[in-house]
Write an enzyme that holds these catalytic residues in place. Structure first.
Site, mmCIF file in Angstrom:
data_model
loop_
_atom_site.group_PDB
_atom_site.id
_atom_site.type_symbol
_atom_site.label_atom_id
_atom_site.label_comp_id
_atom_site.label_asym_id
_atom_site.label_seq_id
_atom_site.Cartn_x
_atom_site.Cartn_y
_atom_site.Cartn_z
ATOM 1 N N CYS A 84 0.944 -1.118 -0.104
ATOM 2 C CA CYS A 84 0.008 0.156 0.046
ATOM 3 C C CYS A 84 0.691 1.197 0.030
ATOM 4 O O CYS A 84 1.883 1.358 0.647
ATOM 5 C CB CYS A 84 -0.779 -0.035 1.184
ATOM 6 N N TYR A 125 -5.242 5.414 -9.301
ATOM 7 C CA TYR A 125 -6.458 4.708 -8.886
ATOM 8 C C TYR A 125 -7.713 5.067 -9.646
ATOM 9 O O TYR A 125 -8.343 4.101 -10.280
ATOM 10 C CB TYR A 125 -6.688 4.973 -7.432
#
Length: 378
Positions: free
Chosen positions: A102, A245
């Protein structure tokens, strides 16, 4: 014709076939067994709503227009150097839960290393690939390994015995129904989440723990550069950090086209800035550099393919590529980059993008190779 698809919450596998997909060669056997367990855990069809309210996932944040719209973090308390504060900066009291995969969590891990807070604040990494977080519903999210040997780099939860990050949130708040995300700054004394917003956690780590930090003199958000840092952060967050994203999770062409245009405009801007100075806010490493780095280091490895950000690679930007190597080679930074976890997570946790979980063979990038940043900008 096979009717096979992933619904928009990352977690429901649907098929119109009555015979095993694995026999048709459409799903690998291990994946097939996993999804059979999912099917057995519920009695639903595509037209039947879930009876259990599920923890949210990223694909719940795709709007009707097909655009990805990230929701804000929910735990927003602060650790303070003030000993009388509800969350005082005390060595050994806090623990950081992260995923090496992440980028938001990796910001925080970078600060632990740069500030020399490893001995004062421990950290635990989850497994890279999403797994089932409860038997009662279909949510897939961050999970801990059962043993230290199960997944190199990941460890079981050392304090609460939690099997998933979701369990930690539910320990902190039994009514929590939001996204069980990392990073998560945990108070071991009160057994609660202090904060799960990475941009706030890194600022706490920068200033509030200086009395117990091994490198207290490093200030990654100095007063004279704060306006510049905030300006760069605004550019980088929306168009680059979150922009990849927006590209990858877009469900319609229009939102993708807008996101990818903004992404490359911002990368071009960063390339221009870095042609004139060593770092994003001058010749001093700052928060803005850490925030940009975590996306750049993942870009060619996963975002170019998985999130369709393939117009131009970071290696094709001379300044951005050398800048990425420059930061990677700062003592401590390379230990925050686990490319195996990064690749496993993205290619293995988003079956709606990569149904078979195939991990591409390349690229193989040497971030320890020489760069020209130090010579150009002494």
């Amino acid at each position: 014709m096979v009717a096979l698809w992933w619904q928009a919450d990352e977690s429901r596998w649907n098929t119109s076939l009555n015979q095993p997909l694995v026999m048709l060669g459409l799903v690998p056997s291990s994946s097939y067994l996993f999804y059979r367990r999912l099917a057995a855990a519920r009695t639903l069809s595509a037209a039947t709503p879930l009876s259990v309210k599920m923890a949210r996932s990223a694909l719940d944040e795709v709007t009707d227009s097909g655009a990805f719209d990230r929701s804000p973090s929910t735990f927003r308390s602060f650790v303070s150097r003030d000993s009388s504060a509800p969350f005082p900066a005390v060595a050994g009291r806090y623990h950081l839960y992260v995923s090496y995969a992440c980028p938001w969590a990796s910001r925080c891990l970078a600060y632990l290393k740069l500030k020399g807070l490893d001995s004062a604040i421990g950290f635990t990494s989850v497994k890279p690939i999403f797994g089932r977080t409860k038997e009662s519903d279909d949510h897939l999210g961050w999970v801990f390994p059962a043993t230290r040997d199960e997944e190199p780099g990941a460890e079981p939860d050392p304090f609460n015995g939690a099997k998933t990050v979701r369990e930690l949130y539910e320990i902190a708040s039994t009514k929590y129904t939001g996204k069980p995300t990392v990073p998560l700054l945990w108070d071991k004394q009160l057994k609660t989440v202090v904060n799960n917003e990475s941009s706030e956690i890194i600022r706490m780590l920068n200033t509030e723990f200086n009395e117990i930090a091994e490198n207290p003199g490093l200030d990654l958000n100095p007063a004279h550069l704060q306006a510049s840092i905030d300006e760069i952060n605004d550019l980088v967050y929306d168009a680059i950090n979150n922009g990849v994203y927006k590209c990858g999770f877009a469900k319609k062409q229009g939102p993708y086209d807008e996101a990818v245009t903004n992404l490359y405009n911002a990368l071009d801007k960063c390339e221009e800035i870095l042609s004139k100075q060593r770092y994003m806010c001058g010749n001093q490493l700052t928060e803005a550099d850490v925030r940009l780095f975590v996306t750049l280091i993942r870009f060619d490895e996963v975002y170019a393919v998985h999130f369709k950000c393939n117009k131009k690679l970071i290696r094709e930007y001379p300044n951005l590529f050398n800048y990425t190597k420059d930061i990677y080679q700062i003592p401590g930074m390379s230990s925050t980059v686990n490319m195996e976890h990064i690749r496993k997570h993205y290619y293995g946790s988003h079956p709606f993008i990569n149904p078979y979980g195939i991990i591409p063979a390349g690229p193989s990038i040497d971030y320890n190779a020489p760069h020209d940043r130090e010579k150009l900008f002494l």
